[in-house]
Design a protein around this motif. Structure first.
Motif, mmCIF file in Angstrom:
data_model
loop_
_atom_site.group_PDB
_atom_site.id
_atom_site.type_symbol
_atom_site.label_atom_id
_atom_site.label_comp_id
_atom_site.label_asym_id
_atom_site.label_seq_id
_atom_site.Cartn_x
_atom_site.Cartn_y
_atom_site.Cartn_z
ATOM 1 N N UNK A 1 0.854 -1.178 0.000
ATOM 2 C CA UNK A 1 0.000 0.000 0.000
ATOM 3 C C UNK A 1 0.889 1.225 0.000
ATOM 4 N N UNK A 2 0.339 2.345 -0.306
ATOM 5 C CA UNK A 2 1.088 3.587 -0.238
ATOM 6 C C UNK A 2 1.952 3.830 -1.456
ATOM 7 N N UNK A 3 3.258 3.997 -1.202
ATOM 8 C CA UNK A 3 4.191 4.382 -2.254
ATOM 9 C C UNK A 3 5.447 3.521 -2.211
ATOM 10 N N UNK A 4 6.047 3.340 -3.380
ATOM 11 C CA UNK A 4 7.286 2.585 -3.500
ATOM 12 C C UNK A 4 8.258 3.370 -4.374
ATOM 13 N N UNK A 5 9.539 2.996 -4.293
ATOM 14 C CA UNK A 5 10.584 3.620 -5.107
ATOM 15 C C UNK A 5 11.077 2.577 -6.102
ATOM 16 N N UNK A 6 11.147 2.954 -7.370
ATOM 17 C CA UNK A 6 11.649 2.057 -8.410
ATOM 18 C C UNK A 6 13.168 1.965 -8.303
ATOM 19 N N UNK A 7 13.678 0.732 -8.276
ATOM 20 C CA UNK A 7 15.126 0.536 -8.242
ATOM 21 C C UNK A 7 15.632 -0.184 -9.488
ATOM 22 N N UNK A 8 14.717 -0.623 -10.346
ATOM 23 C CA UNK A 8 15.101 -1.367 -11.547
ATOM 24 C C UNK A 8 14.070 -1.126 -12.645
ATOM 25 N N UNK A 9 14.468 -0.407 -13.684
ATOM 26 C CA UNK A 9 13.546 -0.165 -14.800
ATOM 27 C C UNK A 9 13.983 -0.879 -16.080
ATOM 28 N N UNK A 10 14.884 -1.849 -15.969
ATOM 29 C CA UNK A 10 15.328 -2.610 -17.139
ATOM 30 C C UNK A 10 14.120 -3.167 -17.873
ATOM 31 N N UNK B 1 13.991 4.987 -12.694
ATOM 32 C CA UNK B 1 14.702 4.612 -11.469
ATOM 33 C C UNK B 1 14.680 5.767 -10.481
ATOM 34 N N UNK B 2 14.555 5.433 -9.216
ATOM 35 C CA UNK B 2 14.578 6.371 -8.095
ATOM 36 C C UNK B 2 13.316 7.224 -7.996
ATOM 37 N N UNK B 3 12.332 6.975 -8.834
ATOM 38 C CA UNK B 3 11.079 7.722 -8.771
ATOM 39 C C UNK B 3 10.107 7.007 -7.841
ATOM 40 N N UNK B 4 9.278 7.795 -7.171
ATOM 41 C CA UNK B 4 8.266 7.254 -6.263
ATOM 42 C C UNK B 4 6.983 7.012 -7.047
ATOM 43 N N UNK B 5 6.418 5.817 -6.857
ATOM 44 C CA UNK B 5 5.178 5.428 -7.543
ATOM 45 C C UNK B 5 4.105 5.059 -6.531
#
Length: 69
Positions: free
Chosen positions: A11-20, A28-32
């Motif tokens: 739930x809530x928000x996550x940070x992308x660490x892998x956009x391959x 990468x590093x964006x909050x979703x």
């Protein structure tokens, strides 16, 4: 602890660490924002609002939970 253990009930928000393989959809590093989806979580996936503004399933290993204050 594996990444999937962070997402028992995402739930809530996550940070992308892998956009391959998804450079147009994830940064990468964006909050979703997470869209709760228990079926996806059971399969090791997470549903987020991506760069297209639509909710889409991705492997949860691509994200980490957003740090809280």
């Amino acid at each position: 602890m594996t990444t999937n253990e962070h997402f028992d009930k995402p739930t809530g928000y996550v940070v992308c660490i892998d956009n391959c393989d998804y450079p147009a959809s994830l940064e990468r590093h964006k909050i979703y924002k997470v869209v709760p989806d228990e079926d996806a979580a059971a399969d090791g996936d997470i549903r987020v609002i991506d760069e297209d503004g639509e909710d889409y399933l991705y492997a949860s290993e691509r994200f980490v939970p957003r740090a809280t204050e």
